[in-house]
Motif scaffolding. Structure first.
Motif, PDB file in Angstrom:
ATOM      1  N   VAL A 140       9.420  10.789   8.716  1.00 46.54           N
ATOM      2  CA  VAL A 140       9.995  10.073   7.571  1.00 46.54           C
ATOM      3  C   VAL A 140       9.136   8.920   7.055  1.00 46.54           C
ATOM      4  O   VAL A 140       9.176   8.630   5.850  1.00 46.54           O
ATOM      5  CB  VAL A 140      11.428   9.587   7.910  1.00 46.54           C
ATOM      6  CG1 VAL A 140      11.410   8.387   8.834  1.00 46.54           C
ATOM      7  CG2 VAL A 140      12.213   9.305   6.640  1.00 46.54           C
ATOM      8  N   PRO A 141       8.320   8.222   7.861  1.00 43.73           N
ATOM      9  CA  PRO A 141       7.491   7.156   7.279  1.00 43.73           C
ATOM     10  C   PRO A 141       6.570   7.662   6.173  1.00 43.73           C
ATOM     11  O   PRO A 141       6.307   6.934   5.198  1.00 43.73           O
ATOM     12  CB  PRO A 141       6.683   6.632   8.471  1.00 43.73           C
ATOM     13  CG  PRO A 141       7.542   6.911   9.654  1.00 43.73           C
ATOM     14  CD  PRO A 141       8.181   8.237   9.342  1.00 43.73           C
ATOM     15  N   HIS A 142       6.082   8.902   6.300  1.00 43.35           N
ATOM     16  CA  HIS A 142       5.216   9.457   5.258  1.00 43.35           C
ATOM     17  C   HIS A 142       5.988   9.673   3.959  1.00 43.35           C
ATOM     18  O   HIS A 142       5.444   9.495   2.863  1.00 43.35           O
ATOM     19  CB  HIS A 142       4.599  10.778   5.739  1.00 43.35           C
ATOM     20  CG  HIS A 142       3.866  10.667   7.039  1.00 43.35           C
ATOM     21  ND1 HIS A 142       2.756   9.868   7.202  1.00 43.35           N
ATOM     22  CD2 HIS A 142       4.098  11.242   8.250  1.00 43.35           C
ATOM     23  CE1 HIS A 142       2.325   9.964   8.448  1.00 43.35           C
ATOM     24  NE2 HIS A 142       3.131  10.770   9.103  1.00 43.35           N
ATOM     25  N   MET A 143       7.256  10.039   4.069  1.00 40.25           N
ATOM     26  CA  MET A 143       8.086  10.220   2.880  1.00 40.25           C
ATOM     27  C   MET A 143       8.456   8.871   2.274  1.00 40.25           C
ATOM     28  O   MET A 143       8.409   8.706   1.039  1.00 40.25           O
ATOM     29  CB  MET A 143       9.348  11.022   3.229  1.00 40.25           C
ATOM     30  CG  MET A 143      10.303  11.214   2.055  1.00 40.25           C
ATOM     31  SD  MET A 143      11.477  12.590   2.283  1.00 40.25           S
ATOM     32  CE  MET A 143      12.112  12.293   3.914  1.00 40.25           C
ATOM     33  N   ILE A 144       8.816   7.919   3.095  1.00 36.68           N
ATOM     34  CA  ILE A 144       9.178   6.598   2.581  1.00 36.68           C
ATOM     35  C   ILE A 144       8.007   5.973   1.821  1.00 36.68           C
ATOM     36  O   ILE A 144       8.194   5.318   0.790  1.00 36.68           O
ATOM     37  CB  ILE A 144       9.650   5.693   3.729  1.00 36.68           C
ATOM     38  CG1 ILE A 144      10.999   6.196   4.270  1.00 36.68           C
ATOM     39  CG2 ILE A 144       9.785   4.240   3.276  1.00 36.68           C
ATOM     40  CD1 ILE A 144      11.506   5.451   5.494  1.00 36.68           C
ATOM     41  N   ALA A 145       6.797   6.202   2.308  1.00 34.20           N
ATOM     42  CA  ALA A 145       5.620   5.665   1.627  1.00 34.20           C
ATOM     43  C   ALA A 145       5.449   6.244   0.230  1.00 34.20           C
ATOM     44  O   ALA A 145       4.851   5.603  -0.647  1.00 34.20           O
ATOM     45  CB  ALA A 145       4.374   5.941   2.460  1.00 34.20           C
ATOM     46  N   ARG A 146       5.991   7.429  -0.008  1.00 39.63           N
ATOM     47  CA  ARG A 146       5.858   8.089  -1.318  1.00 39.63           C
ATOM     48  C   ARG A 146       7.028   7.801  -2.249  1.00 39.63           C
ATOM     49  O   ARG A 146       6.994   8.211  -3.422  1.00 39.63           O
ATOM     50  CB  ARG A 146       5.748   9.607  -1.107  1.00 39.63           C
ATOM     51  CG  ARG A 146       4.549  10.076  -0.275  1.00 39.63           C
ATOM     52  CD  ARG A 146       3.273  10.120  -1.089  1.00 39.63           C
ATOM     53  NE  ARG A 146       3.366  11.022  -2.222  1.00 39.63           N
ATOM     54  CZ  ARG A 146       3.142  12.346  -2.149  1.00 39.63           C
ATOM     55  NH1 ARG A 146       2.828  12.907  -0.986  1.00 39.63           N
ATOM     56  NH2 ARG A 146       3.221  13.085  -3.246  1.00 39.63           N
ATOM     57  N   LEU A 147       8.069   7.117  -1.768  1.00 40.20           N
ATOM     58  CA  LEU A 147       9.268   6.908  -2.591  1.00 40.20           C
ATOM     59  C   LEU A 147       8.988   6.234  -3.931  1.00 40.20           C
ATOM     60  O   LEU A 147       9.619   6.594  -4.940  1.00 40.20           O
ATOM     61  CB  LEU A 147      10.313   6.109  -1.808  1.00 40.20           C
ATOM     62  CG  LEU A 147      11.066   6.860  -0.707  1.00 40.20           C
ATOM     63  CD1 LEU A 147      12.100   5.957  -0.057  1.00 40.20           C
ATOM     64  CD2 LEU A 147      11.722   8.123  -1.243  1.00 40.20           C
ATOM     65  N   PRO A 148       8.086   5.242  -4.029  1.00 40.43           N
ATOM     66  CA  PRO A 148       7.869   4.599  -5.335  1.00 40.43           C
ATOM     67  C   PRO A 148       7.461   5.564  -6.441  1.00 40.43           C
ATOM     68  O   PRO A 148       7.727   5.298  -7.617  1.00 40.43           O
ATOM     69  CB  PRO A 148       6.753   3.592  -5.033  1.00 40.43           C
ATOM     70  CG  PRO A 148       6.935   3.263  -3.587  1.00 40.43           C
ATOM     71  CD  PRO A 148       7.358   4.556  -2.951  1.00 40.43           C
ATOM     72  N   GLU A 149       6.821   6.672  -6.083  1.00 41.57           N
ATOM     73  CA  GLU A 149       6.426   7.638  -7.114  1.00 41.57           C
ATOM     74  C   GLU A 149       7.496   8.705  -7.333  1.00 41.57           C
ATOM     75  O   GLU A 149       7.416   9.479  -8.291  1.00 41.57           O
ATOM     76  CB  GLU A 149       5.114   8.313  -6.729  1.00 41.57           C
ATOM     77  CG  GLU A 149       5.203   9.189  -5.499  1.00 41.57           C
ATOM     78  CD  GLU A 149       3.845   9.665  -5.009  1.00 41.57           C
ATOM     79  OE1 GLU A 149       3.563  10.864  -5.180  1.00 41.57           O
ATOM     80  OE2 GLU A 149       3.103   8.854  -4.443  1.00 41.57           O
ATOM     81  N   LEU A 150       8.503   8.725  -6.457  1.00 44.40           N
ATOM     82  CA  LEU A 150       9.528   9.758  -6.536  1.00 44.40           C
ATOM     83  C   LEU A 150      10.814   9.281  -7.185  1.00 44.40           C
ATOM     84  O   LEU A 150      11.560  10.087  -7.753  1.00 44.40           O
ATOM     85  CB  LEU A 150       9.847  10.288  -5.126  1.00 44.40           C
ATOM     86  CG  LEU A 150       8.703  10.991  -4.394  1.00 44.40           C
ATOM     87  CD1 LEU A 150       9.075  11.234  -2.939  1.00 44.40           C
ATOM     88  CD2 LEU A 150       8.366  12.313  -5.081  1.00 44.40           C
ATOM     89  N   CYS A 151      11.101   7.982  -7.095  1.00 46.05           N
ATOM     90  CA  CYS A 151      12.357   7.480  -7.643  1.00 46.05           C
ATOM     91  C   CYS A 151      12.294   5.965  -7.804  1.00 46.05           C
ATOM     92  O   CYS A 151      11.443   5.297  -7.211  1.00 46.05           O
ATOM     93  CB  CYS A 151      13.539   7.848  -6.732  1.00 46.05           C
ATOM     94  SG  CYS A 151      13.476   7.098  -5.085  1.00 46.05           S
ATOM     95  N   VAL A 152      13.211   5.445  -8.610  1.00 47.33           N
ATOM     96  CA  VAL A 152      13.420   4.009  -8.688  1.00 47.33           C
ATOM     97  C   VAL A 152      14.015   3.546  -7.360  1.00 47.33           C
ATOM     98  O   VAL A 152      14.730   4.302  -6.696  1.00 47.33           O
ATOM     99  CB  VAL A 152      14.372   3.674  -9.862  1.00 47.33           C
ATOM    100  CG1 VAL A 152      14.666   2.181  -9.912  1.00 47.33           C
ATOM    101  CG2 VAL A 152      13.772   4.158 -11.179  1.00 47.33           C
ATOM    102  N   THR A 153      13.708   2.318  -6.951  1.00 47.54           N
ATOM    103  CA  THR A 153      14.219   1.814  -5.677  1.00 47.54           C
ATOM    104  C   THR A 153      15.720   2.086  -5.554  1.00 47.54           C
ATOM    105  O   THR A 153      16.510   1.608  -6.366  1.00 47.54           O
ATOM    106  CB  THR A 153      13.966   0.312  -5.530  1.00 47.54           C
ATOM    107  OG1 THR A 153      12.565   0.072  -5.629  1.00 47.54           O
ATOM    108  CG2 THR A 153      14.456  -0.194  -4.183  1.00 47.54           C
ATOM    109  N   PRO A 154      16.126   2.850  -4.557  1.00 47.82           N
ATOM    110  CA  PRO A 154      17.543   3.229  -4.439  1.00 47.82           C
ATOM    111  C   PRO A 154      18.447   2.043  -4.101  1.00 47.82           C
ATOM    112  O   PRO A 154      18.010   1.029  -3.556  1.00 47.82           O
ATOM    113  CB  PRO A 154      17.537   4.253  -3.295  1.00 47.82           C
ATOM    114  CG  PRO A 154      16.122   4.730  -3.205  1.00 47.82           C
ATOM    115  CD  PRO A 154      15.288   3.543  -3.574  1.00 47.82           C
ATOM    116  N   LEU A 155      19.722   2.216  -4.385  1.00 43.98           N
ATOM    117  CA  LEU A 155      20.726   1.208  -4.050  1.00 43.98           C
ATOM    118  C   LEU A 155      21.069   1.244  -2.565  1.00 43.98           C
ATOM    119  O   LEU A 155      21.574   0.258  -2.020  1.00 43.98           O
ATOM    120  CB  LEU A 155      21.995   1.447  -4.876  1.00 43.98           C
ATOM    121  CG  LEU A 155      21.826   1.358  -6.394  1.00 43.98           C
ATOM    122  CD1 LEU A 155      23.114   1.813  -7.088  1.00 43.98           C
ATOM    123  CD2 LEU A 155      21.470  -0.056  -6.813  1.00 43.98           C
TER     124      LEU A 155
END
Length: 373
Positions: A140-155
């Motif tokens: 999961v750390p590899h996915m979390i690192a990509r979150l800024p390009e995948l979505c707006v910061t989630p709630l």
């Protein structure tokens, strides 16, 4: 597809931690895309396994993540009364490896996808499915690192580890490490000509026991059981025969830390003791195997209130087991645990989940969708 039918498909993939997961990823990706979700496969550095991230609803608006892992622990232990990778139904019980931990959550979420896709969502629902969680949350750390390009910061992120559908606000952090000490072999009749690696590593083992006793004296965080950080020697391997000086010995250590304590720092005294062996002629290798931080969500956090409303149950303060939730929180995303099943059934022969638990989780996911609409 109904949740039980989906669970049957998921259990049928032997996605054991540390092994390739292409088949289960491909099936989930196809299922999600067939319902209009925007899906991104995120290969990990291992090259043979991937995370999966999907969005239902508007990508440009903050929403919520539903997070779970696709891997399971091995099923080689004795005591299974049926094929662990073939779902078996008996009354309300559904048996299979990962049924509770945590393909049951994945199945309930996927069963809710058609309903979510039909809703006029104003906030998105994201699905974050990871690999190798059972090896210390390595995927999961590899996915979390990509979150800024995948979505707006989630709630917020809801991690669906088995909790009896009661939200949980906190858990300890965890780290694991391996120490390898290499000396010099020889005949046991001439100990003066060898370097006994087992004798040498006992200094580090003794330090581990001393540190474990010291940690039990505090500091304390009384929402946990036990209410203090802990340290233990988990495995010890060395030696070939009683008349051979052992030239290699290996020990694995685990640390669990209360909030505000980095679990990796609990190993520091052990590393000092290990490094003291080098001047004596031993080769010393210390390797950190995995680490994830503690989770600590405030009781008055909006995400805690939301889960209380969705489940109708007051969130629980803390549990002893660990999850990926702390990694989301460290990335600046509020996180909470809530999923179907009982953690006490996990990692055991004849692991099972109740059909009613699947339906309750699916209902919670669909209720979240209605809130986002």
């Amino acid at each position: 597809m109904q949740a039980i039918e989906i669970l049957e498909r998921l259990v049928g993939f032997p996605s054991v931690v540390g092994t390739p997961n292409g088949e289960i990823v491909a099936w989930i990706r196809h299922y999600l895309q067939s319902h209009g979700a925007v899906v991104t496969e995120l290969p990990g550095p291992e090259g043979d396994r991937s995370n999966l991230f999907a969005t239902i609803g508007p990508k440009e608006t903050p929403g919520y993540i539903l997070s779970g892992h696709m891997d399971v622990v091995p099923a080689a232990e004795s005591g299974w009364t049926s094929d662990p990778f073939r779902l078996r139904a008996e009354a309300d019980r559904l048996y299979g490896r990962g049924a509770t931990d945590m393909k049951g959550f994945l199945a309930a979420v996927l069963a809710a996808v058609p309903a979510l896709a039909a809703m006029p969502l104003r906030q998105p629902v994201h699905l974050a499915f990871s690999y190798d969680e059972e090896a210390g949350c390595r995927g999961v750390p590899h996915m979390i690192a990509r979150l800024p390009e995948l979505c707006v910061t989630p709630l917020g992120a809801i991690i669906g580890e088995p909790s009896g559908m009661r939200a949980i606000r906190a858990h300890k952090g965890k780290a694991a490490a391996r120490l390898t000490v290499k000396g010099r072999s020889g005949h046991s009749s001439r100990p003066d000509q060898g370097l006994n690696a087992i004798h040498a590593i006992t200094d580090v083992l003794a330090r581990a026991r001393t540190e474990a006793e010291r940690l039990a004296c505090g500091p304390f965080e009384h929402v946990f059981e036990p209410p203090y950080s802990s340290l233990q020697v988990g495995t010890l391997k060395g030696g070939q025969a009683v008349n051979i000086i052992p030239d290699t010995c290996e020990a694995e250590f685990e640390a669990r830390a209360i909030s505000g304590v980095d679990p990796v720092t609990l190993f520091a005294p052990l590393r000092v003791a290990a490094e003291a062996l080098s001047p004596l002629g031993f080769q010393v290798e210390w390797r950190e195997l995995s680490a994830y931080p503690a989770l600590s969500l405030a009781a008055d956090a909006p995400l805690a209130a939301l889960l209380g409303e969705l489940t109708g149950i007051e969130p629980l303060a803390a549990v002893s087991y660990g999850t990926e939730a702390g990694l989301f929180q460290r990335a600046g995303i509020d996180a909470i645990i809530c999923g179907p099943g009982d953690i006490g059934r996990a990692h055991k022969p004849d692991e099972f989940i109740l059909a009613g638990e699947l339906l309750a989780c699916q209902a919670m996911v669909e209720a979240l969708g209605r809130r986002c609409a």
